[in-house]
Design an enzyme around this catalytic site. Structure first.
Site, PDB file in Angstrom:
ATOM      1  N   CYS A   1       0.821  -1.215   0.000  1.00  0.00           N
ATOM      2  CA  CYS A   1       0.000   0.000   0.000  1.00  0.00           C
ATOM      3  C   CYS A   1       0.852   1.261   0.000  1.00  0.00           C
ATOM      4  O   CYS A   1       0.526   2.233  -0.691  1.00  0.00           O
ATOM      5  CB  CYS A   1      -0.929  -0.002   1.217  1.00  0.00           C
TER       6      CYS A   1
ATOM      7  N   CYS B   1      -6.204  -2.153   8.133  1.00  0.00           N
ATOM      8  CA  CYS B   1      -7.335  -1.228   8.032  1.00  0.00           C
ATOM      9  C   CYS B   1      -8.608  -1.869   7.494  1.00  0.00           C
ATOM     10  O   CYS B   1      -9.710  -1.528   7.916  1.00  0.00           O
ATOM     11  CB  CYS B   1      -6.950  -0.012   7.179  1.00  0.00           C
TER      12      CYS B   1
END
Length: 361
Positions: free
Chosen positions: A108, A205
């Protein structure tokens, strides 16, 4: 040049106009303190929040809006859910079903947070991007940028950032890299934002409170379910409920009684099998890495010895790194290492400096 000096230099270079900085904000203490520090230093601070695949997205947006309102800074919500699914979520799911143990944050960071979000921040007119990461960026005399460990060894996040490029590092500020975590909490109180920011999250997340196996079960193909648990010599000793439920080094949940515990030593996606052995079978001296990113932008003089970390919480161990095949490198440790895991990342250090790293094949 240390990060703090870099901050001051960028400020002094534009005395007539306040330098606009985009802060990646989550509503947590680290990004909140980062935004406050920069604002107090005279920067024009603009908050940016990434809307990804968070299960509690509405609550997170409400939280970060409250922080931005308290700091009296503008906030922009950037919808990156589609890019996040394509670049991170699909990689995460496919890796588990291929018998590998992924690290979504490492993927990410260069592609989403310091990739697409950085692009949006620069397009909005900001000069650079700031985050609350515990790592340091230093500019060398030759103009190149170095990535260094954070001062707080317990919170250092340089491992997760080893895939960043020179172009990205040139546009990034990390004001907390030289701070200890306890100091950041104290600063939050002194800056008047204690109680405004949210709690620190330790979860991935897009899982946030959801069990990993339950999450992956929603993507399970029919032929990826139950399969054999076998020993290194091929003896079947049990059945597993899905190869994605296991990772190298795992001991719990195998359900195989024996005089000494069994551990997962390998995953065999070709036969949908979980391979088990004893703890001594987990020790290895070598690994192969691919998809290498060198922080400097070019390969260092090899072969060479680096302190090498094979997972985030690994302390690192001396290893000899040498080219192996096109795009692949052989890493030979001076001493055997426990539970080297395909899909995780090997990261190379010279002292506090990150040299680069790649995925363990």
């Amino acid at each position: 040049m240390p990060q703090q000096a870099l901050l001051q230099q960028r400020k002094s270079e534009s005395e007539k106009s306040r330098i606009p900085v985009g802060v990646a904000m989550s509503g947590g203490v680290d990004s909140s303190v980062t935004a406050t520090l920069l604002k107090n230093m005279g920067y024009t601070v603009h908050g940016f929040f990434m809307a990804l695949a968070q299960p509690d997205l509405d609550q997170q947006i409400d939280r970060v809006k409250k922080v931005a309102a308290h700091l009296d800074i503008p906030l922009t919500v950037i919808d990156l859910a589609a890019e996040f699914k394509e670049m991170v979520l699909d990689y995460f799911i496919q890796s588990y079903f291929a018998g590998k143990t992924p690290n979504p944050c490492i993927i990410c960071n260069p592609r989403i947070k310091f990739g697409r979000l950085l692009e949006e921040i620069l397009a909005a007119g900001c000069d650079c991007m700031a985050t609350g990461h515990y790592a340091r960026i230093r500019k060398g005399k030759d103009g190149s940028f170095h990535l260094l460990k954070g001062l707080d060894a317990k919170k250092d996040q340089s491992y997760f950032l080893h895939r960043l490029t020179q172009e990205q590092l040139a546009r990034i500020l990390m004001p907390l890299g030289g701070q200890k975590k306890e100091n950041v909490y104290r600063m939050a109180a002194e800056l008047g934002i204690a109680g405004v920011h949210g709690d620190e999250s330790q979860d991935v997340c897009f899982l946030k409170g959801q069990d990993l196996n339950s999450f992956l079960a929603g993507f399970l193909e029919k032929d990826k379910g139950e399969g054999p648990i076998v020993t290194l010599d091929g003896q079947e000793v049990g059945l597993h409920q899905g190869m994605h439920c296991y990772t190298v080094g795992q001991r719990k949940g195998l359900g195989i009684p024996d005089a000494t515990p069994y551990y997962v030593v390998a995953l065999d996606p070709q036969h949908n099998a979980v391979v088990v052995g004893k703890k001594e079978d987990l020790w290895q001296r070598e690994l192969c890495v691919g998809e290498i990113n060198w922080i400097s932008g070019k390969e260092p003089d090899l072969p060479c010895d680096f302190l090498t970390k094979i997972r985030y919480r690994h302390e690192g161990a001396p290893a000899h790194v040498m080219p192996f095949a096109k795009g692949h490198y052989r890493v030979h440790f001076h001493e055997q290492q426990l539970a080297i895991t395909p899909g995780q990342f090997a990261v190379f250090y010279e002292g506090d400096k990150v040299v680069g790293g790649g995925v363990i094949l």
